[in-house]
Design an enzyme around this catalytic site. Structure first.
Site, short mmCIF file in Angstrom:
data_model
loop_
_atom_site.label_atom_id
_atom_site.label_comp_id
_atom_site.label_asym_id
_atom_site.label_seq_id
_atom_site.Cartn_x
_atom_site.Cartn_y
_atom_site.Cartn_z
N ASP A 98 0.84 -1.28 0.02
CA ASP A 98 0.06 -0.01 -0.01
C ASP A 98 0.85 1.12 -0.08
O ASP A 98 1.74 1.33 0.86
CB ASP A 98 -0.79 -0.19 1.15
CG ASP A 98 -2.18 0.52 0.96
OD1 ASP A 98 -2.49 1.46 0.33
OD2 ASP A 98 -3.14 -0.25 1.47
N ASP A 199 -2.89 4.80 -2.47
CA ASP A 199 -3.90 5.42 -1.39
C ASP A 199 -4.30 6.73 -2.10
O ASP A 199 -3.53 7.62 -2.25
CB ASP A 199 -3.36 5.47 -0.01
CG ASP A 199 -4.23 5.56 1.03
OD1 ASP A 199 -5.25 4.89 1.38
OD2 ASP A 199 -4.23 6.89 1.65
N GLU A 257 -6.37 3.96 -5.89
CA GLU A 257 -7.49 4.01 -5.03
C GLU A 257 -7.84 5.53 -5.60
O GLU A 257 -7.32 6.58 -5.04
CB GLU A 257 -7.43 3.95 -3.43
CG GLU A 257 -8.72 4.16 -3.03
CD GLU A 257 -8.65 4.68 -1.39
OE1 GLU A 257 -9.29 4.22 -0.54
OE2 GLU A 257 -7.68 5.25 -1.09
N HIS A 328 -11.10 -2.52 3.54
CA HIS A 328 -11.21 -2.37 4.84
C HIS A 328 -11.72 -1.02 5.17
O HIS A 328 -11.88 -0.55 6.19
CB HIS A 328 -9.51 -2.23 5.33
CG HIS A 328 -9.05 -1.15 4.47
ND1 HIS A 328 -8.64 -1.01 3.12
CD2 HIS A 328 -8.43 0.04 4.94
CE1 HIS A 328 -8.13 0.06 2.81
NE2 HIS A 328 -7.97 0.95 3.84
N ASP A 329 -12.35 -0.56 4.16
CA ASP A 329 -13.17 0.76 4.52
C ASP A 329 -14.32 0.74 4.21
O ASP A 329 -15.17 1.89 4.39
CB ASP A 329 -12.65 1.78 3.48
CG ASP A 329 -11.18 2.64 3.67
OD1 ASP A 329 -10.84 2.25 4.91
OD2 ASP A 329 -10.48 2.92 2.68
C1 GLC Z 1 -7.91 5.36 2.08
C2 GLC Z 1 -7.60 4.21 2.99
C3 GLC Z 1 -8.35 4.34 4.20
C4 GLC Z 1 -7.49 5.69 4.85
C5 GLC Z 1 -7.43 6.78 4.01
C6 GLC Z 1 -6.47 8.00 4.42
O1 GLC Z 1 -9.16 5.84 1.93
O2 GLC Z 1 -8.06 3.25 2.29
O3 GLC Z 1 -8.15 3.54 5.26
O4 GLC Z 1 -7.95 6.11 6.27
O5 GLC Z 1 -7.05 6.58 2.46
O6 GLC Z 1 -5.26 7.62 4.18
#
Ligand code: GLC
Length: 541
Positions: A98, A199, A257, A328-329
């Protein structure tokens, strides 16, 4: 589209903290993951995406990195990591990390040095701005509640943080910062990692001057200021630079992402001629329109059908999709669709059928292969996640405690962060009708038949509500998938001629479709052998 090594692979996301705890300190760790590589291999997994394992104060569970070159002691050591890489390679598996480079932790030495010397070079690694009339420099709203601007004590300065105040945003305009980030990415690539999940990567280019956000745009999109950073004017340049200076050196794989990016922007980010990202995670299918994650509502699978129809037909042959329902979100998908335990396994298998037979690379989130559902939280004290806790405080002020709790329990990320249930794994491995076996069979079929990976997708019966069906076709090979999207039985539309059942989540394929029934058929020239309408599914459930 030119074939890439990751097109025919199956990926699996591990959230290390809650995967497997090998030393009984209550926290999952790298040795726990090493011990389960054979489990993953047996399931058919090729690529493992590790949520962050770097050194971190864990304010946002590792998405706040304080040292990009160190492994969090909670998870193990660099030796453990190297062993994980080596053991994965031994089994022909790939590891992707990640990469959190929109922001770092406030404990990172860059930020500490910036605070210590506001005139020094590190201050420009971040966004420090003077307040206006004693107030924050602009009206941007943070994803974790409140303003994105945090005052620096004893000064008239504020710094920008899109997420928690402990996660200051990095300034990609600064060439030295970029060089440090590219060096770090190359360091991991040289170590042997095979790629990265990036991310919130579409937030890295912020509009010059960070102008005020338009309140009505903010209302529409959920966050004031979003139009100034979610698809900034330098985004494409930064991604190309990252690709040329890092990823290309080892043919590394990248999946970004990219919340809020619709299909047209996704085409610009992932087109094979664009030289930016290989894939993105688009989230538009995780909630139905008009709803947010914190609404307590039932997800209508007809929307999923509409979403995939649009992407399968419109994304383009030069783009490759990631196929996923969970991470995980987000709360567990089965729970969003129908909480009645009677349908849990049928829905889990239906989701697997969709995920493994459409065009793209499937990403399983840990536990999904067991049909994991949401946790049964009842009180805010059981919730750890920083986002949930901050938003709870904010909701309490506006809608009262009871409603605030209801919303948080509907959407909290902690549902997905509960410990992986290894006892349930054992149970399902001993049950030929389990969702685990269904996933295993689907993955094996996907690996056996190239049409399920590379074949054209042709969606049919588009007008039929609660019914989703498509063909996959490549040369002489053809497959047909049909799904009942509701808990009601329905008449089965005539099966196309020459197609024989290969896999179903029910043991009999009758003239009526069962709740959430999903069947996969394969075209056979000698079709007469499998008879008509009510053939028995040969590979069972
Ligand atoms: C992304 C991650 C999340 C995190 C956010 C800030 O959305 O998936 O878990 O809190 O970024 O890093």
């Amino acid at each position: 589209m030119m074939k890439k090594w990751w097109h025919d692979k199956v990926a699996y996301q591990i959230y290390p903290k809650s995967f497997l705890d090998s030393n009984e300190d209550g926290i999952g760790d790298l040795r726990g993951i090493i011990g389960k590589l054979d489990y993953l291999k047996e399931l058919g997994v090729d690529i493992i995406w590790l949520s962050p394992v770097y050194q971190s104060p864990f304010v946002d569970q590792g998405y706040d990195i304080s040292d990009y070159y160190a492994i969090a002691p909670e998870f193990g050591t660099m030796e453990d990591f190297d062993e994980l890489l080596a053991e994965a390679k031994k089994r022909g598996m790939y590891i992707i990390m990640d990469l959190v480079i929109n922001h770092c932790s406030d404990k990172h030495e860059w930020f500490q040095k910036a605070l210590a010397d506001p005139e020094g070079k590190y201050a420009d690694y971040f966004y420090f701005r003077k307040g206006k009339d004693g107030k924050a420099p602009s009206n941007y709203r943070s994803y974790f509640g409140g303003s994105t601007w945090e005052p620096v004590p004893g000064t008239d300065q504020y710094y920008l943080h899109m997420f928690a105040k402990e996660q200051p945003d990095l300034n990609w305009e600064n060439p030295e910062l970029k060089r440090e980030l590219f060096d770090m990415v190359n360091w991991w690539l040289e170590k042997g990692v095979d790629g990265f999940r990036l991310d919130v990567i579409n937030y890295i280019s912020k509009e010059e001057g960070l102008p005020y956000g338009n309140e009505s745009v903010g209302k529409m999109m959920g966050y004031v200021g979003i139009e100034h950073y979610f698809y900034g004017s330098h985004l494409h340049d930064y991604l190309r630079e990252l690709r040329c200076k890092a990823f290309d050196t080892t043919d590394a794989f990248s999946v970004g992402e990219t919340p809020g990016v619709g299909m047209q922007m996704a085409r610009l980010l992932t087109g094979e001629d664009r030289h930016e990202l290989d894939m993105i995670f688009s989230f538009d299918h995780l909630e139905t329109p008009g709803h947010t994650r914190f609404d307590d509502y039932r997800y209508d699978l007809n929307y999923l059908k509409q979403y995939y129809t649009e992407w399968m037909e419109g994304y383009g042959s030069g783009c490759w999709m990631s196929l996923f329902f969970e991470n995980h979100d987000n709360p567990r998908m089965i729970s969003k669709i129908n909480e009645d335990p009677e349908y849990r396994f049928a829905i889990g298998k239906l989701l697997g059928m969709i995920q493994f037979t459409l065009r793209g690379t499937p990403f399983i989130y840990q536990g999904q292969e067991l049909g994991a559902i949401n946790g049964s939280f009842t009180d805010i004290s059981q919730i750890q996640d920083v986002e949930s806790r901050n938003l709870y405080e904010e909701f309490c002020r506006t809608i009262g405690e009871e409603e605030a709790l209801r919303r948080i329990l509907a959407g909290t990320r902690d549902h997905a962060r509960l410990m992986m249930d290894w006892q349930e794994v054992c149970r399902q491995k001993n049950d030929r009708e389990s969702i685990y076996y269904f996933y295993k069979k689907l993955i094996a079929l996907r690996k056996k038949y190239p049409a399920l990976v590379y074949g054209e997708v042709r969606i049919v019966h588009k007008e039929k509500k609660n019914f989703f069906a498509w063909f996959r076709e490549l040369g002489n090979e053809a497959f047909y998938v049909e799904c009942n999207l509701s808990e009601k039985q329905r008449k089965r539309p005539p099966r196309p001629e020459g197609f024989c059942p290969l896999l179903s989540n029910y043991s009999r394929i009758g003239s009526r479709m069962q709740p959430y029934e999903a069947c996969l058929y394969r075209f056979k020239k000698e079709a007469a052998v499998c008879g008509e309408g009510s053939a028995k599914a040969p590979e069972g459930r």
